[in-house]
Design an enzyme around this catalytic site. Structure first.
Site, mmCIF file in Angstrom:
data_model
loop_
_atom_site.group_PDB
_atom_site.id
_atom_site.type_symbol
_atom_site.label_atom_id
_atom_site.label_comp_id
_atom_site.label_asym_id
_atom_site.label_seq_id
_atom_site.Cartn_x
_atom_site.Cartn_y
_atom_site.Cartn_z
ATOM 1 N N ASP A 105 0.820 -1.220 0.000
ATOM 2 C CA ASP A 105 0.000 0.000 0.000
ATOM 3 C C ASP A 105 0.853 1.270 0.000
ATOM 4 O O ASP A 105 0.673 2.160 0.845
ATOM 5 C CB ASP A 105 -0.946 0.029 1.199
ATOM 6 N N GLU A 156 -10.999 -0.720 -4.739
ATOM 7 C CA GLU A 156 -10.441 -0.075 -3.557
ATOM 8 C C GLU A 156 -9.269 0.815 -3.963
ATOM 9 O O GLU A 156 -8.950 0.959 -5.144
ATOM 10 C CB GLU A 156 -9.987 -1.131 -2.533
#
Length: 317
Positions: A17, A190
């Site tokens: 991430d 997402e």
């Protein structure tokens, strides 16, 4: 000592991430999922993220609210202050996840105090919050959980009255309805991130599960004169715009951010990937590569580079 002309991918091991923000002070600010804390890295170069100055800037009280599963932190500079948005919960399931906000007034975000501004009151539980600035208006985008009709997450947008307060209704911008968005056991849209260029806004998002080798990037496009709150302002690309390369040995390419070379002449994508199918997500590594533009003004992310040390450093580095 001469400056290196090449660099190696991946640039940071075990760093999922990834978020990189290039500030006006000339530094790159780097964050990634650490799970139990928030760590901020300040680096003078894009290829030097692994060796930059690191500070743990937030450790939640053990056992308290929003003390578990700290994921996907992003640092933003809004209204002349620093803000960090990150996902957290109390150790429960998806229905307990919220996006939390911290604020820092110091010029250098590695100094001063990070102040808790609260958890954003999104209409549904979610993760992966980010902010879009358009003129004087701030918009918040996040991935909210639900059934679409398969269980997973979809991307919503809301207006903000300030960097820690939402207002009004939310609009659903993209839901995981295509097969390539439903790999790995859940239907997932997402990790929204914004890219502005050529009179257009591009909403790049991650699709399918992060543990699936088919985790990939999708895209919505909007004219920058349109209303981002109107779902019909956005056009969805029906195929992934960035995906695994079996030939190059790069899988599960996703959860990206964008930045510029030091001289602002080149566009770079920052993303995580796995080195083989079925590898545990703790081995997601941060990679960077330069990207270009198609003749129609849309981004051309190309194919993910394999593990190599023959990549040219960003211009101006």
């Amino acid at each position: 000592m001469t400056q290196a002309e090449t660099f190696c991918n991946p640039i940071v091991a075990n760093a999922g991430d990834p978020w990189v923000y290039k500030h006006t002070d000339g530094y790159y600010y780097f964050m990634y999922t650490r799970g139990n804390r928030l760590e901020l890295t300040q680096s003078a170069s894009l290829t030097g993220l692994a060796g930059g100055r690191k500070e743990t800037i937030w450790t939640p009280e053990a056992g308290g609210p929003y003390s578990s599963n700290l994921w996907a932190p992003e640092i933003h500079f809004l209204n002349n202050r620093w803000y960090i948005y990150y996902t957290a919960n109390d150790g429960g399931g998806d229905d307990t996840r919220r996006i939390c906000v911290l604020e820092n007034e110091q010029a250098n975000p590695l100094e001063g105090e990070w102040v808790w501004k609260g958890a954003l009151q999104t209409p549904v539980p979610g993760l992966d919050g980010t902010v879009l600035e358009m003129g004087e208006q701030l918009y918040f985008l996040y991935a909210g959980y639900g059934h679409f009709p398969d269980y997973g997450s979809a991307i919503y947008i809301m207006r903000m009255t300030n960097p820690w307060t939402l207002t009004g209704e939310q609009t659903l911008l993209t839901a995981p309805t295509l097969e390539w968005e439903k790999q790995g056991g859940m239907a997932i849209n997402e990790g929204p991130v914004m890219l502005k260029r050529n009179g257009k806004l591009f909403l790049i998002y991650s699709a399918s599960t992060t543990w699936s080798e088919d985790y990939s990037l999708g895209m919505l496009t909007m004219e920058d004169s349109a209303d981002p709150m109107a779902a019909d302002s956005w056009t969805k690309t029906m195929q992934p715009v960035f995906k695994k390369s079996v030939e190059n040995g790069v899988y599960a390419t996703g959860h990206n951010s964008f930045t510029k070379s030091p001289d602002d002449q080149e566009d770079w994508i920052v993303y995580h990937a796995l080195h083989a199918p079925g590898v545990e997500t703790k081995h997601r590594a941060t990679r960077i590569q330069r990207f270009g533009w198609h003749t129609d003004g849309t981004p051309d992310f190309g194919v993910p580079y394999g593990d190599t040390c023959a990549l040219n450093v960003p211009s101006g580095e």
